[in-house]
Scaffold this active site. Structure first.
Site, PDB file in Angstrom:
ATOM      1  N   GLY A 117       0.747  -1.309   0.039  1.00  0.00           N
ATOM      2  CA  GLY A 117       0.041  -0.015   0.020  1.00  0.00           C
ATOM      3  C   GLY A 117       0.899   0.995   0.001  1.00  0.00           C
ATOM      4  O   GLY A 117       0.254   2.454   0.228  1.00  0.00           O
ATOM      5  N   CYS A 118       2.017   1.291  -0.183  1.00  0.00           N
ATOM      6  CA  CYS A 118       3.015   2.507  -0.193  1.00  0.00           C
ATOM      7  C   CYS A 118       2.571   3.329  -1.327  1.00  0.00           C
ATOM      8  O   CYS A 118       2.613   2.966  -2.375  1.00  0.00           O
ATOM      9  CB  CYS A 118       4.293   2.130  -0.299  1.00  0.00           C
ATOM     10  N   GLY A 119       2.013   4.459  -1.215  1.00  0.00           N
ATOM     11  CA  GLY A 119       1.912   5.369  -2.200  1.00  0.00           C
ATOM     12  C   GLY A 119       2.959   6.478  -2.696  1.00  0.00           C
ATOM     13  O   GLY A 119       2.513   7.209  -3.474  1.00  0.00           O
TER      14      GLY A 119
END
Length: 277
Positions: A117-119
């Site tokens: 989920g790293c954006g």
């Protein structure tokens, strides 16, 4: 409750294991299920663009949603082909996109390889973080009862969470609160991208309904929702200050802590009909 949306989780989305479970100091051997998390590489016109850690299910939806919410394409019609393959290292999703979109992508290429989920990993400049959004022009007014009904029914549709206990969900609901589409993933951003992609590939009018998510609402979740043309985002958990700022500037109604009969309105309250609650 309309359960037509409910789907059994894809087998590749989870794995069965034999584990030791301790209860009241007594150990026993049981079967358990864990959510899968693998590298998913996204390629556009044969060029590697991003690697995200994700649940290896609904990958076409993921690719379509990522392409839209990251502004790689503007419409689904600009995606000409999408196919995926897998091997021992992970999965690769290959998209063929329109020439002008690919030319634009090459100008702003970045590497997003990162954790679940790293954006932000690989973002090259501060300007890329908070991109300008087209103001939402929706005149819809949503009934409070419909929002609360969707929030109450959401858990029943989270079959992968039931199996593994380890996934987030994003669901699209009609204006009257029926859950029509839901996607799950170990990453909250991924779940929303999968949902946006599923909407693009369906006959549903995304802007005629609203989105509810099981996670907190960070600014990226607001950006993705607004980019998809959806004017109401409902979070079961809290929101961040930057999410409120982005929602306000985009004209998006942002709700948090939607649980039971309670919720908090953080932006654009006029789009919600409170007198019907």
């Amino acid at each position: 409750m309309d359960m037509s949306v409910t789907r059994l989780p894809e087998s590749r989305a989870y794995r069965e294991l034999e584990i030791s479970r301790v209860h009241s100091e007594i150990r026993s051997i049981v079967q358990d299920c864990v959510a899968e998390e693998v590298p998913v590489a996204l390629e556009f016109n044969g060029i590697a663009h991003a690697v995200m850690m994700a649940t290896p299910a609904d990958l076409e939806d993921f690719a379509y949603g990522f392409a839209i919410t990251e502004c790689i394409v503007n419409t689904a019609s600009e995606i000409h082909d999408c196919e995926w393959t897998s091997n021992a290292q992970g999965c690769t999703v290959s998209l063929t996109i329109a020439g002008p979109c690919f030319a634009r992508l090459k100008e702003k290429r970045r590497n997003l390889t990162g954790r679940t989920g790293c954006g932000l990993c690989g973002t090259e400049s501060l300007a890329q973080v908070i991109r300008p959004l087209e103001p939402l022009t929706s005149t819809l007014c949503f009934d409070t009862k419909a929002v609360l009904r969707a929030a109450a029914n959401l858990r029943a549709h989270q079959l992968l969470l039931t199996v593994t206990g380890a996934t987030h969900a994003a669901a699209w609901c009609t204006a009257d609160g029926n859950i029509e589409l839901i996607r799950e993933d170990v990453g909250r951003h991924n779940a929303l991208d999968k949902l946006v992609g599923a909407l693009l590939r369906s006959s549903l009018d995304a802007g005629s309904g609203f989105v509810i998510i099981t996670s907190r609402a960070s600014y990226e979740m607001v950006q993705k929702t607004a980019t998809a043309g959806i004017a109401l985002l409902v979070a079961v958990s809290g929101v961040t200050g930057l999410a409120v700022d982005v929602a306000q500037s985009a004209g998006l109604t942002l709700l948090g802590f939607a649980r039971g009969t309670d919720f908090s309105i953080y932006s654009v309250p006029h789009r919600l009909s409170l007198d019907a609650s």
